[in-house]
Design an enzyme around this catalytic site. Structure first.
Site, PDB file in Angstrom:
ATOM      1  N   GLY A  92      -9.590   8.182   2.131  1.00  0.00           N
ATOM      2  CA  GLY A  92      -9.161   9.556   1.926  1.00  0.00           C
ATOM      3  C   GLY A  92     -10.275  10.528   1.601  1.00  0.00           C
ATOM      4  N   THR A  96       1.725   7.025  -0.045  1.00  0.00           N
ATOM      5  CA  THR A  96       0.815   5.886  -0.224  1.00  0.00           C
ATOM      6  C   THR A  96       0.642   5.536  -1.700  1.00  0.00           C
ATOM      7  OG1 THR A  96      -1.414   5.099   0.390  1.00  0.00           O
ATOM      8  CG2 THR A  96      -1.279   7.322  -0.466  1.00  0.00           C
ATOM      9  N   GLY A 116      -6.654   5.885   6.040  1.00  0.00           N
ATOM     10  CA  GLY A 116      -8.037   5.433   5.888  1.00  0.00           C
ATOM     11  C   GLY A 116      -8.648   5.963   4.607  1.00  0.00           C
ATOM     12  N   VAL A 129      -7.241  10.577  -6.611  1.00  0.00           N
ATOM     13  CA  VAL A 129      -6.271  11.061  -5.628  1.00  0.00           C
ATOM     14  C   VAL A 129      -6.956  11.079  -4.267  1.00  0.00           C
ATOM     15  CG1 VAL A 129      -4.903  13.066  -4.914  1.00  0.00           C
ATOM     16  CG2 VAL A 129      -5.010  12.436  -7.336  1.00  0.00           C
ATOM     17  N   GLY A 130      -6.265  10.559  -3.272  1.00  0.00           N
ATOM     18  CA  GLY A 130      -6.833  10.527  -1.928  1.00  0.00           C
ATOM     19  C   GLY A 130      -6.402  11.721  -1.097  1.00  0.00           C
ATOM     20  N   ASP A 131      -6.475  11.555   0.203  1.00  0.00           N
ATOM     21  CA  ASP A 131      -6.109  12.635   1.125  1.00  0.00           C
ATOM     22  C   ASP A 131      -4.601  12.795   1.287  1.00  0.00           C
ATOM     23  OD1 ASP A 131      -6.098  10.053   2.305  1.00  0.00           O
ATOM     24  OD2 ASP A 131      -6.039  10.939   4.306  1.00  0.00           O
ATOM     25  N   SER A 163       0.804  -1.230   0.000  1.00  0.00           N
ATOM     26  CA  SER A 163       0.000   0.000   0.000  1.00  0.00           C
ATOM     27  C   SER A 163       0.837   1.280   0.000  1.00  0.00           C
ATOM     28  CB  SER A 163      -0.927   0.003   1.214  1.00  0.00           C
ATOM     29  OG  SER A 163      -0.186  -0.267   2.376  1.00  0.00           O
TER      30      SER A 163
HETATM   31  N1  ASP Z   1      -5.659   7.529   2.897  1.00  0.00           N
HETATM   32  C1  ASP Z   1      -5.264   6.727   1.771  1.00  0.00           C
HETATM   33  C2  ASP Z   1      -6.085   7.100   0.562  1.00  0.00           C
HETATM   34  O1  ASP Z   1      -7.256   7.349   0.681  1.00  0.00           O
HETATM   35  C3  ASP Z   1      -5.344   5.267   1.977  1.00  0.00           C
HETATM   36  C4  ASP Z   1      -5.073   4.710   3.341  1.00  0.00           C
HETATM   37  O2  ASP Z   1      -4.515   5.326   4.200  1.00  0.00           O
HETATM   38  O3  ASP Z   1      -5.452   3.586   3.604  1.00  0.00           O
HETATM   39  O4  ASP Z   1      -5.544   7.088  -0.511  1.00  0.00           O
END
Ligand code: ASP
Length: 325
Positions: free
Chosen positions: A239, A203, A237, A214-216, A83
């Protein structure tokens, strides 16, 4: 885990809190919390190996910024970690796309999103911060910039990740839901011996996401925020839910208003619950925070989020976060 181990972990947890934080003296306003520095914290169990690398920098009197960059390079290079960085699970089209950001004690920050073929996304983010007038580069522009700055181009899809993707293709169910088994960004925050704060977050994002999602994690204020006067926070988590509440900026601002790191993380998690009471039952979000006094804490939606702490006297221990559910 057996009860003995659990209670040992709890014991360590509470003795760690006792050492790093003096909650009673804080509560009654009699004394300032004891400052334990340097200190480095990171998300999930692979944070232990990352912290060990960061600690080399911090214990030698180095800068928090250098420590967090060195630390997150460990999981980025670990092909077994599916990940983060090399070996990260690809998007639905089979492409490994990385998101990362970094922020220092001066409020300087850099970020890359949807970066392909370059393993050390957080180091590229640092270069964006230091060598461009911009904060964020994405996609082909981020790749071009990385190659121009001598980052090696390589295939990030390991045979294991390719196999998992091909397996996923047999159903190709698109569920942008992260539970406690399907996640794992590394967010790392640190305070150096001079009391300066920095953070990094990196990540491969949500497995089998839409290409371009695109996540957080690379969004300053969502996946990471550092304010050298107040504290630092990072998240992991789903995002999308963190972006919606601009999570890490919120956590730092709550600490500014006087909340402890754990309270601030909890308030942010509860905001997600309040906005999405049903959905919040099925997803994971976790926050991790450190304040300028060296106090730290975490809070998450579902049980299962843990974080690693390396300072004195806590030597790289893993702690379970408290959870809403
Ligand atoms: N926060 C990340 C995303 O949403 C993934 C993760 O932390 O599990 O891309």
């Amino acid at each position: 885990m057996d009860t003995k181990q659990t209670s040992r972990r709890n014991l360590l947890k509470y003795s760690a809190i006792g050492a790093a934080v003096l909650p009673l003296t804080n509560l009654f306003g009699k004394a300032k919390a004891k400052v334990e520095k340097p200190i480095v914290l990171s998300t999930w169990n692979f944070g232990v190996a990352a912290n060990a690398e960061a600690w080399k920098v911090l214990s030698a009197g180095g800068r928090a910024l250098d420590a967090v960059e060195a630390g997150v390079r460990v999981p980025e290079a670990d092909g077994k970690n599916n990940s983060v960085g090399y070996g990260g699970l690809p998007d639905r089209d089979g492409r490994v796309t990385l998101d990362a950001c970094i922020m220092d004690e001066f409020g300087n920050c850099g970020s890359v999103a949807s970066l392909e073929y370059v393993m050390h996304a957080a180091s590229v983010a640092r270069k964006v911060m230091e060598k461009t007038p911009h904060v964020m580069l994405v996609g082909d522009g981020a790749l071009q910039f990385a190659l121009d700055n001598d980052f090696p181009k390589q295939n990030l899809l390991t045979p294991e990740s390719e196999k998992a993707w091909k397996q996923w293709l047999t159903t190709a169910q698109y569920k942008p839901i992260i539970n406690v088994e399907n996640h794992d960004t590394i967010g790392m925050i640190a305070m150096d011996a001079n009391g300066n704060l920095s953070g990094a977050c990196t990540t491969s994002g949500l497995a089998y996401k839409m290409h371009g999602r695109v996540g957080d994690s690379p969004i300053i204020g969502a996946g990471l925020y550092v304010d050298n006067e107040i504290g630092a926070a990072t998240s992991t988590g789903l995002g999308e839910e963190v972006i919606r509440i601009v999570g890490c900026h919120l956590v730092v601002e709550l600490m500014r208003q006087g909340q402890t790191p754990e309270q601030a993380c909890r308030t942010a998690v509860e905001r997600i619950v309040k906005k999405q009471p049903q959905k919040s039952k099925d997803i994971q979000v976790g926050f991790l925070a450190l304040n300028k006094q060296g106090e730290y804490g975490a809070f998450c939606l579902q049980k299962g989020f843990n974080y690693a702490v390396y300072s004195n006297p806590v030597k790289n221990q893993l702690f379970d976060s408290k959870s809403h559910y």
